[in-house]
Enzyme design. Structure first.
Site, PDB file in Angstrom:
ATOM      1  N   CYS A 123       6.668 -11.068  -8.900  1.00 34.84           N
ATOM      2  CA  CYS A 123       6.824 -10.035  -7.866  1.00 34.84           C
ATOM      3  C   CYS A 123       6.221  -8.707  -8.344  1.00 34.84           C
ATOM      4  O   CYS A 123       6.555  -8.219  -9.422  1.00 34.84           O
ATOM      5  CB  CYS A 123       8.306  -9.864  -7.512  1.00 34.84           C
ATOM      6  N   ASN A 132      -1.872 -21.466  -6.730  1.00 38.39           N
ATOM      7  CA  ASN A 132      -1.513 -20.591  -5.598  1.00 38.39           C
ATOM      8  C   ASN A 132      -2.489 -19.414  -5.498  1.00 38.39           C
ATOM      9  O   ASN A 132      -2.886 -18.845  -6.502  1.00 38.39           O
ATOM     10  CB  ASN A 132      -0.074 -20.077  -5.806  1.00 38.39           C
TER      11      ASN A 132
END
Ligand SMILES: Cc1cc2nc3c(=O)[nH]c(=O)nc-3n(C[C@H](O)[C@H](O)[C@H](O)COP(=O)(O)O)c2cc1C
Length: 320
Positions: free
Chosen positions: A102, A202
């Site tokens: 994050c 990803n």
């Protein structure tokens, strides 16, 4: 095509990424139904669980119909994270993921999320404590590195493997990049070559062709789709069909889009109540209708919608 993460067997290798504010229960159910082989929940704070935060508990709601599902924790204190992992282990999730990607300043400022990648020793402590505390598989989601001067995904992946992680997901951008620029798939390839646990690639997979390209170029074991799934749960069915049969499915018809939005809205209201459900549905409608004819006009109307009934009327009569 199938993928095993610890003792959790996935039918295939296409995964819905964790997305705060997006991958909530209704959306995960729709992605599962459309063929996502694993769905990842919105991140939850280990500290907030410890403080019995009511909103956090809501975020942790799971429906057995969406399984297999991965619950993602963020935090930076190894003991607390392990304690919380143990406390929640009986909840019906299949995999516990640790957030090390994050980029949000508040999280990074607390030494959590991607900030952990700057502290390999702490990474090792967190993963080994959490993996040692529970029986369910523990996975880690990382970025390429913190910034261009500190690209250490390979080092962190090796540490994760050595500390008991069952798989690792790699987003090919640094924290400094946030979501800008192009994801670097080569770092995913490097991680894949460095570890023997499954590696999930990803970043920027927005079509069946891109999914196949990522699998081929990096050798990764699974692909994780984030932003391209917003307003487009069909992407999982499309990728799956392309990977298995090489067939490119047509885009959903307007009728399919409309009926998906209606179902999504009803589920939002069921899980979150009229007030929150409808307000949260506004952004989903924008995503579902982006690029469709007259979508700007529809969005303008949806943005002032207050009830499910009103939304149903607009989508039934006013859509198209
Ligand atoms: C709105 C939003 C929320 C996100 N929330 C999370 C999160 O809670 N946990 C996490 O690990 N990553 C989170 N991410 C990052 C995504 O999981 C993914 O790594 C990123 O979007 C890159 O993949 P994509 O190019 O397929 O979108 C978030 C991304 C977006 C756009």
């Amino acid at each position: 095509m199938s993928l095993k993460i610890g003792n959790t067997e996935l039918a295939g290798s296409v995964i819905l990424a964790p997305m705060a504010g997006v991958s909530d229960l209704p959306f995960r159910l729709l992605c599962h139904e459309q063929g996502a082989d694993l769905v990842c929940m919105e991140m939850v704070s280990a500290k907030a669980i410890a403080y019995r935060n009511r909103n956090t508990r809501k975020l942790m709601q799971i429906d057995p119909a969406e399984r297999p599902v991965s619950l993602q924790l963020f935090g930076s204190e190894p003991e607390l994270m392990a304690e919380i992992a143990k406390e929640i282990e009986e909840e019906p999730f299949d995999i516990l993921d640790i957030n090390m990607g994050c980029p949000v300043p508040k999280i990074v400022g607390n030494g959590e999320g991607s900030a952990l990648m700057r502290d390999p020793k702490l990474v090792e402590q967190i993963i080994s404590k959490v993996a040692g505390a529970i029986k369910k598989p523990v996975t880690v989601k990382i970025r390429k590195g913190f910034d261009d001067a500190h690209v250490n995904a390979v080092e962190i992946a090796r540490i994760a493997e050595g500390s008991g992680a069952a798989a690792i997901a790699v987003h090919g951008r640094t924290r400094e990049q946030y979501y800008s620029g192009k994801a670097d798939w080569d770092i995913i390839r490097q991680v894949k070559e460095a570890v023997s646990i499954p590696v999930i690639g990803n970043g920027d997979v927005d079509s069946p062709r891109k999914a196949r390209a990522m699998l081929e170029e990096t050798g990764c074991d699974g692909v994780m789709v984030g932003r391209a799934a917003r307003g487009n749960p069909w992407i999982f069915r499309q990728i799956r069909e392309y990977l298995i049969n090489g067939r490119e499915e047509p885009k959903p018809s307007l009728e399919e889009v409309r009926s998906m939005m209606l179902r999504h809205a009803r589920m939002q209201v069921e899980y979150k109540g009229d007030y929150t459900g409808i307000r949260e549905m506004r952004k989903h409608v924008s995503w579902y209708t982006a690029g469709l004819p007259h979508s700007a006009r529809l969005r303008a109307r949806i943005n002032s919608v207050e009830s499910l009934k009103e939304l149903e009327e607009i989508l039934t009569i006013g859509f198209c």
